[in-house]
Design a protein around this motif. Structure first.
Motif, PDB file in Angstrom:
ATOM      1  N   ASP A  75       0.712  -1.147   0.085  1.00 39.44           N
ATOM      2  CA  ASP A  75       0.717   0.358   0.144  1.00 39.44           C
ATOM      3  C   ASP A  75       1.016   1.332   0.014  1.00 39.44           C
ATOM      4  O   ASP A  75       2.164   1.337   0.215  1.00 39.44           O
ATOM      5  CB  ASP A  75      -1.485   0.199   1.507  1.00 39.44           C
ATOM      6  CG  ASP A  75      -1.826  -0.560   1.111  1.00 39.44           C
ATOM      7  OD1 ASP A  75      -2.742  -1.007  -0.048  1.00 39.44           O
ATOM      8  OD2 ASP A  75      -1.996  -1.772   2.307  1.00 39.44           O
ATOM      9  N   LEU A  76       0.227   2.157  -0.138  1.00 35.42           N
ATOM     10  CA  LEU A  76       0.911   3.595  -0.257  1.00 35.42           C
ATOM     11  C   LEU A  76       0.416   4.240   1.458  1.00 35.42           C
ATOM     12  O   LEU A  76      -0.904   4.193   0.974  1.00 35.42           O
ATOM     13  CB  LEU A  76       0.489   4.369  -1.371  1.00 35.42           C
ATOM     14  CG  LEU A  76       0.997   4.284  -2.775  1.00 35.42           C
ATOM     15  CD1 LEU A  76       0.471   4.797  -3.756  1.00 35.42           C
ATOM     16  CD2 LEU A  76       3.042   3.877  -2.817  1.00 35.42           C
ATOM     17  N   VAL A  77       1.478   5.098   1.596  1.00 33.74           N
ATOM     18  CA  VAL A  77       1.263   5.621   2.658  1.00 33.74           C
ATOM     19  C   VAL A  77       1.478   7.106   2.822  1.00 33.74           C
ATOM     20  O   VAL A  77       2.438   7.283   1.941  1.00 33.74           O
ATOM     21  CB  VAL A  77       0.946   5.023   4.245  1.00 33.74           C
ATOM     22  CG1 VAL A  77       1.200   3.342   4.420  1.00 33.74           C
ATOM     23  CG2 VAL A  77       3.159   4.545   4.173  1.00 33.74           C
ATOM     24  N   LEU A  78       0.750   8.119   3.564  1.00 33.16           N
ATOM     25  CA  LEU A  78       1.254   9.167   3.630  1.00 33.16           C
ATOM     26  C   LEU A  78       1.512   9.248   4.973  1.00 33.16           C
ATOM     27  O   LEU A  78       1.194   9.162   6.001  1.00 33.16           O
ATOM     28  CB  LEU A  78      -0.227  10.088   3.568  1.00 33.16           C
ATOM     29  CG  LEU A  78      -0.007  11.803   2.861  1.00 33.16           C
ATOM     30  CD1 LEU A  78       0.487  11.866   1.637  1.00 33.16           C
ATOM     31  CD2 LEU A  78      -0.976  12.460   3.331  1.00 33.16           C
ATOM     32  N   CYS A  79       3.182  10.355   5.172  1.00 32.77           N
ATOM     33  CA  CYS A  79       3.512  10.530   6.449  1.00 32.77           C
ATOM     34  C   CYS A  79       4.245  11.580   6.331  1.00 32.77           C
ATOM     35  O   CYS A  79       4.573  12.022   5.251  1.00 32.77           O
ATOM     36  CB  CYS A  79       5.334   9.254   6.367  1.00 32.77           C
ATOM     37  SG  CYS A  79       4.758   7.630   6.316  1.00 32.77           S
ATOM     38  N   ALA A  80       4.537  12.218   7.520  1.00 31.84           N
ATOM     39  CA  ALA A  80       4.934  13.364   7.996  1.00 31.84           C
ATOM     40  C   ALA A  80       6.018  12.963   9.350  1.00 31.84           C
ATOM     41  O   ALA A  80       5.702  12.201  10.023  1.00 31.84           O
ATOM     42  CB  ALA A  80       3.749  14.626   8.275  1.00 31.84           C
ATOM     43  N   SER A  81       6.614  14.163   9.428  1.00 33.73           N
ATOM     44  CA  SER A  81       7.262  14.529  11.098  1.00 33.73           C
ATOM     45  C   SER A  81       6.053  14.636  12.270  1.00 33.73           C
ATOM     46  O   SER A  81       5.604  15.216  12.021  1.00 33.73           O
ATOM     47  CB  SER A  81       8.930  14.403  10.619  1.00 33.73           C
ATOM     48  OG  SER A  81       8.307  16.311  10.515  1.00 33.73           O
ATOM     49  N   VAL A  89      11.434  14.752   4.359  1.00 29.18           N
ATOM     50  CA  VAL A  89      10.001  14.669   5.264  1.00 29.18           C
ATOM     51  C   VAL A  89      10.622  13.834   6.647  1.00 29.18           C
ATOM     52  O   VAL A  89      10.103  14.229   7.895  1.00 29.18           O
ATOM     53  CB  VAL A  89       9.612  12.900   5.248  1.00 29.18           C
ATOM     54  CG1 VAL A  89       8.105  12.756   6.155  1.00 29.18           C
ATOM     55  CG2 VAL A  89       8.558  13.001   3.580  1.00 29.18           C
ATOM     56  N   LYS A  90      11.257  13.644   6.804  1.00 24.52           N
ATOM     57  CA  LYS A  90      12.117  13.354   8.619  1.00 24.52           C
ATOM     58  C   LYS A  90      12.755  14.679   8.772  1.00 24.52           C
ATOM     59  O   LYS A  90      12.269  15.151  10.274  1.00 24.52           O
ATOM     60  CB  LYS A  90      13.227  12.479   8.096  1.00 24.52           C
ATOM     61  CG  LYS A  90      12.601  10.712   8.535  1.00 24.52           C
ATOM     62  CD  LYS A  90      13.781   9.872   8.599  1.00 24.52           C
ATOM     63  CE  LYS A  90      13.218   8.362   8.991  1.00 24.52           C
ATOM     64  NZ  LYS A  90      14.596   7.677   8.773  1.00 24.52           N
ATOM     65  N   GLU A  91      13.186  14.861   7.710  1.00 20.33           N
ATOM     66  CA  GLU A  91      13.768  16.669   8.399  1.00 20.33           C
ATOM     67  C   GLU A  91      12.273  17.762   8.435  1.00 20.33           C
ATOM     68  O   GLU A  91      13.014  18.641   8.461  1.00 20.33           O
ATOM     69  CB  GLU A  91      15.198  16.888   7.093  1.00 20.33           C
ATOM     70  CG  GLU A  91      16.345  16.162   8.090  1.00 20.33           C
ATOM     71  CD  GLU A  91      17.210  16.530   6.520  1.00 20.33           C
ATOM     72  OE1 GLU A  91      17.132  17.417   5.985  1.00 20.33           O
ATOM     73  OE2 GLU A  91      18.613  15.902   6.921  1.00 20.33           O
ATOM     74  N   GLY A  92      11.341  17.445   8.147  1.00 20.43           N
ATOM     75  CA  GLY A  92      10.945  18.485   7.974  1.00 20.43           C
ATOM     76  C   GLY A  92       9.844  19.491   6.931  1.00 20.43           C
ATOM     77  O   GLY A  92       9.617  20.586   7.090  1.00 20.43           O
ATOM     78  N   LEU A  93       9.973  19.115   6.007  1.00 18.74           N
ATOM     79  CA  LEU A  93       9.724  19.948   4.440  1.00 18.74           C
ATOM     80  C   LEU A  93       8.950  19.677   4.263  1.00 18.74           C
ATOM     81  O   LEU A  93       8.510  20.585   3.295  1.00 18.74           O
ATOM     82  CB  LEU A  93      11.463  18.910   3.340  1.00 18.74           C
ATOM     83  CG  LEU A  93      12.776  19.468   3.385  1.00 18.74           C
ATOM     84  CD1 LEU A  93      13.815  18.924   2.431  1.00 18.74           C
ATOM     85  CD2 LEU A  93      13.281  20.911   4.059  1.00 18.74           C
TER      86      LEU A  93
END
Length: 312
Positions: free
Chosen positions: A168-174, A236-240
């Motif tokens: 599946d595709l998942v949407l992620c953010a930090s 994403v991990k760095e908050g972009l």
């Protein structure tokens, strides 16, 4: 007893395949050690024998016709069978050896296949692997690939299919990004956020979402677009911003909570999700090296994706 006309056409069909693969008479003629004009006459002879136009010739480009593509596909099967006949005569069934050419999407190679390659090569020291990252359609027969890994719900019907699992595709953010900018509650909220997309095509920043009978298309934007999954994940991990990933790419990041899921109740629709498939050409006599690779990867990956599905 084989048809005598068919036997006489076999060398011409093999030469036709080489012309298509090389993209020009000159390159193919060099490999066959003949002149381009002689090779052109051979293809004309083949067209006359089959009563069909195989190639459109111009001064700058060589294009295969629709009929030519069908002849090419069938002739490739013939050539593969001939190659397998040669393999059978050389094959050592007790000690798999030789080179295997595989292709897979970049993210799948990095996150899923890479950890399995070294153990496999140590288990079979006489086997060599040629690995190619291919994002998009993988043409097994045309590109001389032994095994292709595909993320699709529409596998190639002309190839053998080994189903591995689902992705599946998942949407992620930090967590820090969401704390600063807020957490989207609906797909439309993404237009107010920075999003990381591939940047490969003019419309890959158009994301489709489905929930029950509700469907939304959102055009996103952001300061960072990159078609390499690990760079996008690092961004994403760095908050972009917020990014889309295959579940196997972010499994560890979700576990250690460096990223969190966004809009988890929505399904993200794309051409590159659904079934995880291993595909290869049909053959009655499979070299030992391919058989052990297929069996090893099928067992390892089936277990891995079963665990992934259970955790999801």
């Amino acid at each position: 007893m084989p048809n005598t006309k068919l036997v006489s056409l076999l060398p011409d069909l093999a030469s036709f395949i080489l012309v298509v693969n090389e993209g020009s008479f000159t390159a193919a003629a060099k490999k066959l050690d003949v002149t381009p004009s002689a090779l052109s006459k051979l293809i004309t002879r083949l067209e006359n024998a089959l009563s069909v136009k195989l190639l459109e010739r111009t001064t700058r480009k060589l294009n295969i016709t629709q009929a030519g593509q069908r002849v090419y596909d069938q002739a490739n099967i013939m050539l593969n069978a001939a190659q397998q006949a040669i393999e059978v005569s050389k094959q050592d069934h007790t000690e798999p050896s030789g080179t295997i050419s595989i292709a897979a999407p970049e993210a799948f190679l990095h996150s899923v296949l890479q950890p399995l390659i070294t153990p496999f090569l140590r288990l079979y020291p006489e086997i060599s692997l040629k690995v190619r990252a291919v994002d998009g359609d993988i043409h097994v027969l045309k590109e001389d690939i032994d095994i292709a890994f595909k993320l699709t719900d529409k596998p190639d019907e002309n190839l053998v299919l080994k189903e591995i699992g689902k992705t599946d595709l998942v949407l992620c953010a930090s967590p820090d990004y969401l704390k600063l900018r807020g957490t989207p509650s609906r797909p439309i909220d993404l237009v107010e956020h920075d999003c990381l997309y591939l940047g490969e095509t003019s419309n890959d920043n158009t994301w489709d979402f489905l929930k029950d009978d509700e469907f939304h298309t959102v055009v996103v934007s952001g300061c960072f677009a990159v078609n390499q999954s690990q760079m996008r994940l690092q961004g994403v991990k760095e908050g972009l911003g917020i990014g889309i990933f295959h579940d196997f790419v972010v499994t560890e990041s979700l576990k250690d909570k460096t990223v969190v899921r966004v809009l988890p109740d929505w399904t993200i629709k794309s051409n590159y999700h659904g079934g995880v498939a291993m595909q290869y050409a049909q053959t009655k006599y499979m070299p030992a090296r391919l058989r052990v690779f297929i069996d090893y990867m099928h067992q390892q990956l089936t277990n891995q994706f079963t665990t992934l599905t259970t955790q999801g």
